[in-house]
Design an enzyme around this catalytic site. Structure first.
Site, mmCIF file in Angstrom:
data_model
loop_
_atom_site.group_PDB
_atom_site.id
_atom_site.type_symbol
_atom_site.label_atom_id
_atom_site.label_comp_id
_atom_site.label_asym_id
_atom_site.label_seq_id
_atom_site.Cartn_x
_atom_site.Cartn_y
_atom_site.Cartn_z
ATOM 1 N N GLU A 10 -1.519 -9.222 3.563
ATOM 2 C CA GLU A 10 -1.307 -9.749 5.024
ATOM 3 C C GLU A 10 -2.652 -10.251 5.574
ATOM 4 O O GLU A 10 -2.598 -10.906 6.229
ATOM 5 C CB GLU A 10 -0.439 -8.945 5.626
ATOM 6 C CG GLU A 10 -1.006 -7.472 6.157
ATOM 7 C CD GLU A 10 -0.878 -6.418 5.280
ATOM 8 O OE1 GLU A 10 -0.845 -6.603 4.177
ATOM 9 O OE2 GLU A 10 -1.152 -5.308 5.722
ATOM 10 N N HIS B 289 -3.746 -5.123 0.706
ATOM 11 C CA HIS B 289 -3.012 -5.665 1.871
ATOM 12 C C HIS B 289 -2.975 -7.175 1.954
ATOM 13 O O HIS B 289 -3.801 -7.949 2.448
ATOM 14 C CB HIS B 289 -3.791 -5.062 3.226
ATOM 15 C CG HIS B 289 -3.451 -3.662 3.467
ATOM 16 N ND1 HIS B 289 -2.343 -3.175 3.955
ATOM 17 C CD2 HIS B 289 -4.147 -2.575 2.988
ATOM 18 C CE1 HIS B 289 -2.438 -1.788 3.975
ATOM 19 N NE2 HIS B 289 -3.199 -1.560 3.385
ATOM 20 N N CYS C 94 0.930 -1.241 -0.158
ATOM 21 C CA CYS C 94 0.060 -0.098 -0.032
ATOM 22 C C CYS C 94 0.825 1.452 -0.076
ATOM 23 O O CYS C 94 1.478 1.608 -1.002
ATOM 24 C CB CYS C 94 -1.017 0.039 1.349
ATOM 25 S SG CYS C 94 -2.360 0.857 0.856
#
Ligand code: GLN
Length: 542
Positions: A516, A514, A380
């Protein structure tokens, strides 16, 4: 039949209520049940989206675009069940709904009160959006005794009464401290905490007691006696070496069996914990190690990057290596040379972030990685800074910047005011509310055939979660591509750059989303697996 397990916490905060809830979810799942986890947060913010990560930790974003508490990340990582907007609510959101109803005149002239109107809204939320789940686990944020959690506790008390014990259960997490001067564990705080709950009309059936030393049988009996629970329902929760060992530790203490017994469910078969055994084995017996520098702004509070640090652990699990994390405050690079901090690391990760402070340091980190062929993962903001770096230092656009830092003639990264979600056009402007107005949730992205990311994902189209206001400006594509950068992932309409990579660099990938948030210990995210793999290669060079 859907059963509800309400999980409260007492004595002190930070006992790991979220992890405990998530681990119980995983255990029930391992027994073949369908579970969903929810969290009720007693603060007045409508959601955690407007809170600083240093106050409240990471904001976990769901596919359906909700900005939620980081505990929902634990829930997803332990159960694999994608969290939704309907899995997290705050006092602020409950009150906004009640007040909006009052303004519409829905209460037909009645006096609107905490009981029953607010508690009814909480009960409605807890029971909404459920299909065929066997268990809904509902964690109540905060600690019993806080003024602000009272309406939630009252609501779950009423629900317990309405559903009856065959469909509801209360579990309480407490602390049993070890007092070194006395050389003993102390049960009094637990007794007091349960007394507090009893005073609110809630009798817990299971107590999970966090402690640093094993619980002597006499203390177990004492807790059981004073707290009105069976001795075997006092679960001793000792610290474990990995958070992924918690489900097995709780099983060894009989937590899942106690829950099943409460609901009259059979326990003659063992749950299937093979997945957890394998994860823990890989964590305990790594075949090597790598060091990753995380260059960010909120490094003083590790919870600010919870999903990120877990995803890196998952990348380590996939590669059978231990991942050491070097947390570096990016502002350091604005005063000191990056070399001494970065020359020994095997990979550099610049995570999501907001605002100008520390941004120049992140740009330096990206420059170091690009010029020295060190694996770089920009997430990001980390992608946006990598693009600004390339523009300034490789494409000759000296004043390249982001409009997030103020007006700029060369807005490599700019405020996005319009985009499409499904068939709907969403619009914003600089004056829009800050809360809930970013580009949020899952969006599709098309990968360029034969690019590095297409290889890594093994797919041509992906869906990932977003949380940002600014975008890399497509108008600079050609000038950036001349520097060797490739735009390898785009929004389906071809307007929004989602991924950049350098084909002539060992591993340099920036993503606008994102990844993750979707990584799990039993299904590490491909980008993290690949990044740690590249770091392992790098470790063989340095
Ligand atoms: N501040 C940037 C934006 O809003 C990046 C956000 C992020 O990293 N999540 O676009």
């Amino acid at each position: 039949m859907t059963r509800f397990i309400f999980i409260t916490g007492g004595v002190v905060s930070s006992l790991g209520k979220g992890l405990t809830s998530a681990a119980l979810g995983a255990l029930l799942q391992a027994r073949g049940y369908k579970v969903r986890l929810r969290k009720l947060d007693p603060y007045l913010n409508v959601d955690p989206g407007t809170m600083s990560p240093t106050q409240h930790g990471e904001v976990f974003v769901t596919d359906d675009g909700a900005e939620t508490d980081l505990d929902l990340g634990h829930y997803e990582r332990y159960t694999g069940v994608a969290a939704r907007q309907s899995d997290n609510v705050t006092t602020g959101r409950i009150y906004s709904t009640v007040i909006a109803k009052e303004r519409r005149g829905d209460y037909l002239g009645g006096t609107v009160q905490v009981i029953p109107h607010v508690t009814d809204a909480i009960k409605e939320f807890v029971q909404k959006d459920i299909t065929d789940e066997d268990f809904i686990l509902v964690e109540i944020g905060g600690t019993v005794g806080d003024i602000e959690s009272l309406p939630f506790l009252e609501a779950i008390r009423q629900l317990g009464n309405e559903l009856g014990p065959e469909r509801s259960m209360f579990m309480h997490l407490t602390l049993v401290p070890f007092i070194s001067a006395a050389g003993e564990l102390k049960t009094k705080p637990t007794q007091h905490s349960v007394k507090e709950l009893l005073g609110l009309g809630i009798q817990p059936q299971v107590l999970v007691c966090r402690m640093e030393r094993p619980l002597p049988p006499s203390d177990r009996r004492k807790i059981a006696l004073f707290c009105n629970v069976k001795p075997e329902a006092v679960i001793a929760a000792l610290d474990v070496d990995s958070i992924y060992a918690v489900p097995m530790a709780y099983h060894a203490e009989g937590l899942d069996v106690q829950v099943c017994k409460h609901f009259d469910l059979l326990t003659d078969q063992e749950p299937d914990l093979s997945r957890w055994r394998e994860i823990v084995r890989r964590i305990r017996e790594p075949e090597g190690q790598v060091t990753i520098a995380i260059v960010g702004k909120y490094v003083q509070l590790k919870d600010a990057y919870k999903s990120l640090s877990e995803a890196l652990v998952h990348g380590g699990i996939a590669n059978n290596v231990k991942v050491n994390l070097d947390w570096i405050d990016s502002e350091i690079f604005e005063r000191e040379d990056a070399v001494k901090y970065l020359e020994h690391v095997h990979g550099i990760l610049v995570p999501g972030g907001f605002g100008e402070r520390g941004a120049e340091g992140k740009i330096r980190a990206a420059q170091f990685a690009r010029e020295r062929n060190v694996p770089y993962f920009g997430i990001c903001f980390g992608m946006q800074m990598a693009v600004i770096e390339a523009a300034r230092n490789a494409a000759g656009i000296a004043d390249a910047s982001s409009t997030e830092f103020g007006p700029t003639p060369n807005a490599l990264v700019g405020l996005m005011t319009e985009w499409t979600r499904g068939n709907e056009v969403q619009t914003r402007d600089a004056g829009s509310d800050k809360g809930g107005t970013m580009r949020l949730g899952a969006y599709p992205c098309v990968l360029t055939p034969h690019s590095q990311v297409a290889e890594i994902y093994g797919q041509s189209s992906i869906s990932e979660r977003h949380r940002h206001r600014y975008e890399v400006n497509i108008n600079f594509k050609q000038r950036l591509e001349k520097t060797g950068m490739k735009f390898s992932g785009m929004s389906p309409d071809g307007v929004l750059p989602e991924i950049i990579e350098y084909p002539n660099h060992p591993w340099f990938i920036g993503v606008q989303f994102h990844p993750e948030l979707k990584s799990k210990p039993f299904a590490p995210h491909p980008l993290f697996t690949s990044f740690i793999g590249a770091a392992l290669e790098q470790s063989r060079l340095v």
